[in-house]
Design a protein around this motif. Sequence first.
Motif, mmCIF file in Angstrom:
data_model
loop_
_atom_site.group_PDB
_atom_site.id
_atom_site.type_symbol
_atom_site.label_atom_id
_atom_site.label_comp_id
_atom_site.label_asym_id
_atom_site.label_seq_id
_atom_site.Cartn_x
_atom_site.Cartn_y
_atom_site.Cartn_z
ATOM 1 N N ALA A 57 0.830 -1.210 0.000
ATOM 2 C CA ALA A 57 0.000 0.000 0.000
ATOM 3 C C ALA A 57 0.862 1.257 0.000
ATOM 4 N N GLU A 58 0.401 2.256 -0.727
ATOM 5 C CA GLU A 58 1.066 3.559 -0.758
ATOM 6 C C GLU A 58 0.006 4.642 -0.679
ATOM 7 N N LEU A 59 0.241 5.632 0.164
ATOM 8 C CA LEU A 59 -0.631 6.797 0.300
ATOM 9 C C LEU A 59 0.206 8.056 0.194
ATOM 10 N N HIS A 60 -0.359 9.101 -0.394
ATOM 11 C CA HIS A 60 0.275 10.406 -0.440
ATOM 12 C C HIS A 60 -0.567 11.347 0.406
ATOM 13 N N LEU A 61 0.071 12.054 1.312
ATOM 14 C CA LEU A 61 -0.611 13.054 2.125
ATOM 15 C C LEU A 61 -0.171 14.432 1.665
ATOM 16 N N THR A 62 -1.119 15.336 1.488
ATOM 17 C CA THR A 62 -0.788 16.701 1.105
ATOM 18 C C THR A 62 -1.477 17.660 2.073
ATOM 19 N N LEU A 63 -0.726 18.631 2.532
ATOM 20 C CA LEU A 63 -1.243 19.608 3.486
ATOM 21 C C LEU A 63 -2.142 20.598 2.768
ATOM 22 N N ARG A 64 -3.359 20.728 3.281
ATOM 23 C CA ARG A 64 -4.330 21.690 2.740
ATOM 24 C C ARG A 64 -5.031 22.340 3.925
ATOM 25 N N THR A 65 -4.607 23.532 4.249
ATOM 26 C CA THR A 65 -5.146 24.250 5.399
ATOM 27 C C THR A 65 -6.661 24.338 5.319
ATOM 28 N N GLY A 66 -7.324 24.009 6.426
ATOM 29 C CA GLY A 66 -8.780 24.093 6.496
ATOM 30 C C GLY A 66 -9.511 22.904 5.905
ATOM 31 N N HIS A 67 -8.764 21.894 5.442
ATOM 32 C CA HIS A 67 -9.422 20.730 4.830
ATOM 33 C C HIS A 67 -10.312 20.021 5.838
ATOM 34 N N ARG A 68 -11.454 19.546 5.350
ATOM 35 C CA ARG A 68 -12.362 18.703 6.131
ATOM 36 C C ARG A 68 -12.795 17.562 5.232
ATOM 37 N N GLY A 69 -12.843 16.365 5.789
ATOM 38 C CA GLY A 69 -13.262 15.196 5.031
ATOM 39 C C GLY A 69 -14.704 15.310 4.576
ATOM 40 N N SER A 70 -15.056 14.516 3.578
ATOM 41 C CA SER A 70 -16.422 14.511 3.056
ATOM 42 C C SER A 70 -17.061 13.149 3.312
ATOM 43 N N ALA A 71 -18.263 12.967 2.817
ATOM 44 C CA ALA A 71 -18.964 11.698 2.980
ATOM 45 C C ALA A 71 -18.513 10.656 1.961
ATOM 46 N N ALA A 72 -17.642 11.047 1.041
ATOM 47 C CA ALA A 72 -17.150 10.111 0.022
ATOM 48 C C ALA A 72 -15.876 9.422 0.516
ATOM 49 N N ASN A 73 -15.700 8.170 0.133
ATOM 50 C CA ASN A 73 -14.452 7.460 0.444
ATOM 51 C C ASN A 73 -13.335 8.025 -0.429
ATOM 52 N N VAL A 74 -12.171 8.262 0.175
ATOM 53 C CA VAL A 74 -11.032 8.798 -0.571
ATOM 54 C C VAL A 74 -10.059 7.708 -0.985
ATOM 55 N N ALA A 75 -10.173 6.527 -0.390
ATOM 56 C CA ALA A 75 -9.273 5.422 -0.717
ATOM 57 C C ALA A 75 -9.950 4.109 -0.353
#
Length: 126
Positions: A57-75
């Motif tokens: 498994a590989e994941l990339h994390l990117t900093l985004r100020t103010g980000h909030r998750g949504s109801a959609a799956n991201v992975a």
Amino acid sequence: MTHRPVTPAFAFGRVAPTISVSDLPRALAFYVDVLGFEVVFCNGDPVGFVILERDAAELHLTLRTGHRGSAANVAHLMVEHVSAFHDHCTAHGVRIVKGLRDADFGLRTFVMADPDGNRIDVGEPS
């Protein structure tokens, strides 16, 4: 819906989801300390992008100020021993969005959320 397969003269390599996070140290505490990923690459000063790996498994994390998750799956994360992984997540206070179940599409699955609320669908063939 029917799609005709394409047989191109090229091949794809790995693909890794990029997950936006609002607090990189908090996200790393989750992905590294709880899930067991390893940081294999960092970029920026201060760091704003990280590549994590564990097993295949590989994941990339990117900093985004103010980000909030949504109801959609991201992975979607395929694991071995999904019940044990679910128990591990529960024991470490990971928010379980959808409980462990045997889905009608052939997976034993659950959905968890990271500290930003990013949803990750976890599964194992049942």
